[in-house]
Motif scaffolding. Structure first.
Motif, PDB file in Angstrom:
ATOM      1  N   GLY A  62       5.949  -0.646   5.574  1.00 46.83           N
ATOM      2  CA  GLY A  62       5.939   0.376   4.543  1.00 46.83           C
ATOM      3  C   GLY A  62       7.180   1.241   4.555  1.00 46.83           C
ATOM      4  O   GLY A  62       7.837   1.406   5.592  1.00 46.83           O
ATOM      5  N   GLU A  63       7.503   1.802   3.379  1.00 45.68           N
ATOM      6  CA  GLU A  63       8.713   2.612   3.250  1.00 45.68           C
ATOM      7  C   GLU A  63       8.666   3.861   4.125  1.00 45.68           C
ATOM      8  O   GLU A  63       9.659   4.215   4.761  1.00 45.68           O
ATOM      9  N   ALA A  96       0.835  -1.201   0.000  1.00 47.01           N
ATOM     10  CA  ALA A  96       0.000   0.000   0.000  1.00 47.01           C
ATOM     11  C   ALA A  96       0.870   1.252   0.000  1.00 47.01           C
ATOM     12  O   ALA A  96       0.588   2.226  -0.716  1.00 47.01           O
ATOM     13  N   ASP A  97       1.933   1.232   0.772  1.00 44.28           N
ATOM     14  CA  ASP A  97       2.814   2.387   0.852  1.00 44.28           C
ATOM     15  C   ASP A  97       3.612   2.567  -0.444  1.00 44.28           C
ATOM     16  O   ASP A  97       3.834   3.693  -0.899  1.00 44.28           O
ATOM     17  N   LEU A  98       4.042   1.447  -1.030  1.00 41.74           N
ATOM     18  CA  LEU A  98       4.757   1.530  -2.304  1.00 41.74           C
ATOM     19  C   LEU A  98       3.845   2.103  -3.388  1.00 41.74           C
ATOM     20  O   LEU A  98       4.270   2.959  -4.183  1.00 41.74           O
ATOM     21  N   ASP A  99       2.614   1.649  -3.422  1.00 41.94           N
ATOM     22  CA  ASP A  99       1.664   2.185  -4.396  1.00 41.94           C
ATOM     23  C   ASP A  99       1.473   3.685  -4.186  1.00 41.94           C
ATOM     24  O   ASP A  99       1.451   4.464  -5.149  1.00 41.94           O
ATOM     25  N   ALA A 100       1.377   4.109  -2.927  1.00 43.39           N
ATOM     26  CA  ALA A 100       1.218   5.537  -2.631  1.00 43.39           C
ATOM     27  C   ALA A 100       2.443   6.325  -3.086  1.00 43.39           C
ATOM     28  O   ALA A 100       2.319   7.428  -3.640  1.00 43.39           O
ATOM     29  N   GLY A 101       3.642   5.760  -2.858  1.00 40.72           N
ATOM     30  CA  GLY A 101       4.865   6.431  -3.280  1.00 40.72           C
ATOM     31  C   GLY A 101       4.959   6.564  -4.783  1.00 40.72           C
ATOM     32  O   GLY A 101       5.417   7.596  -5.307  1.00 40.72           O
TER      33      GLY A 101
END
Length: 457
Positions: A199-200, A59-64
């Motif tokens: 997440g990143e 989810a965090d990668l997609d947001a980034g």
């Protein structure tokens, strides 16, 4: 417009990501792709804690990526078939990915290369993405890998880390590439109650806090169990939300004895990766056989279950095992103690313990989990393979006031030292009032059994 695929595996980030940078340099558009590998789940490695943490990471990668004009494409099934399908849909000329170290990762790379080449496409595998130094980059004379840590560390420390790759400002993704829905943490069952967030963004914030504070005293107190004075970055290293190279470079820039001790621990991780890359069978077979006749579930089932449940009667061991179940994580010193207890005090096959850890650890990976278990069992790279860690002596050193035990074994929370570590010394109604088992085994008897089994006087 040319298209390249970036296949994400254990490198779920946009910062310091050489495959993403390379793909953007060679193609007009990229397809950031993650494949939920059905083979990994079928083999029993889809542990709930890692699945939940993975959901956070994706989810965090997609947001980034979306913040940079892109998005993450998610597919499931066999990764080779999934990549080939996406390559056909996007007319991609090339695929970029991080190199792996395990036998499965290397086999996946070979299968993927063959499949792509049959269609006139190319696979680029980038080393030094998952680790700070690539497995095989450093080798001793006459061997394909280092079997002892100290000489490896000397060479590793003398090698300047590679330059960091800045996060791209823009990630153009072609239209029309279908994606499955992102997995949701809340849909995963059996997750530890106190599991950390993934997440990143979380990993980078954790790293910044660590470098600005806790790292200063790391060298002095990292083994203090109650102080919880470690970075907690291991899950982020496992999923690659933070780059090992960036961690090393930033810690070295921070400087000091604490940073030096911390960087040494990152080197241990690289050391195990280079051992596994050279000896992939060490994931399941003794790296150095001691000709043990280990006890198994058949003849030690009740003792093994007591160890898993944190009911061995040795409070420090039980505290660590309960921390593992509650957090999906365990302090490194505690990992060594519980592994030594299972393999040398109970004389149980290290693979049983390694499997249990992989079932629960959010940071559980083949290289570090299996080879640390082998180190503790004396079948790995430890130069003192017959050392036994006494849980009572270790408690005096690393939990002297019993705070760690009281935190995780609440039935002992009201006891003072020394009873918090040796509740069997209580007598009469004081002992009867505590629902806590007697010691599973006498330490002297267990040491004798181990020494006899190893053929040492």
């Amino acid at each position: 417009m040319t298209v390249a695929i970036v296949l994400y595996t254990s490198d779920l980030r946009v910062n310091d990501h050489p495959p993403l940078r390379a793909a953007l340099s060679s193609a007009g558009e990229v397809v950031p792709l993650f494949v939920r590998d059905s083979r990994i789940e079928a083999a029993g490695f889809g542990a709930p804690n890692r699945q939940a943490f993975l959901a956070d990471c994706l989810a965090d990668l997609d947001a980034g990526l979306r913040a940079r004009g892109g998005r993450l494409i998610v597919r499931s099934g066999d990764p080779v078939a999934a990549v080939a399908a996406v390559a056909g849909e996007s007319d991609a000329d090339e695929v970029h990915m991080a190199a792996g170290a395990s036998a499965y990762a290397r086999s996946r790379e070979a299968r993927l290369r063959d499949a792509l080449e049959r269609e006139g496409r190319r696979l680029y595998v980038h080393e030094g993405v998952v680790t700070a130094v690539a497995p095989g980059e450093l080798t001793p004379a006459g061997s394909d890998h280092f079997a002892v840590f100290t000489p490896y560390f000397r060479r590793w420390a003398a090698l300047p880390p590679r330059a960091l790759s800045a996060a791209p400002r823009h990630v153009p993704v072609p239209e029309g590439i279908a994606s499955q829905a992102l997995p949701a943490r809340g849909a995963v069952r059996g997750v530890s109650d106190l599991l950390a967030r993934g997440g990143e963004a979380e990993g980078r914030e954790l790293l910044t806090r660590w470098l600005s504070g806790g790292i200063r005293q790391y060298g002095q107190i990292h083994d203090d169990l109650a102080a919880d004075a470690t970075s907690r970055l291991s899950p982020h290293l496992h999923f690659g939300t933070v780059s090992a190279t960036e961690i090393v470079r930033r810690a070295q820039q921070r400087g000091g004895l604490g940073a030096a001790a911390f960087v040494r621990q990152i080197c241990w991780r690289d050391f195990h990766y280079q051992v596994l890359a050279a000896r992939p069978d060490a994931a399941a077979a003794d790296y150095r056989s001691r000709h043990d006749h280990w006890r198994t579930e058949r003849d030690a089932g009740e003792e093994i279950q007591a160890w898993r449940d944190g009911r061995t009667g040795y409070p420090l061991i039980d505290a660590a095992m309960r921390q593992l179940r509650q957090e999906g994580w365990m302090h490194n010193r505690a990992r060594l103690l519980t592994a030594s207890f299972l393999t040398k005090t109970l004389y149980v096959d290290w693979r049983i313990g390694a499997r249990h850890f992989l079932d629960l650890l959010v940071d559980g990976d083949i290289a570090n989990n299996q080879l640390n278990w082998q180190w503790a069992a004396g079948t790995g790279t430890d130069t003192r393979p017959n050392r036994v860690l006494n849980p009572l002596l270790q408690a005096r050193r690393f939990d002297p006031d019993g705070a760690y035990v009281r935190r995780w074994v609440p039935e002992l929370a009201g006891l003072s030292v020394p009873y918090v570590h040796q509740p069997w010394k209580l007598s009469g109604p004081d002992r009867a009032a505590i629902d806590y088992p007697e010691p599973l085994v006498d330490l002297t008897d267990a040491l004798g059994r181990f020494r006899r089994s190893r053929g040492i006087g």
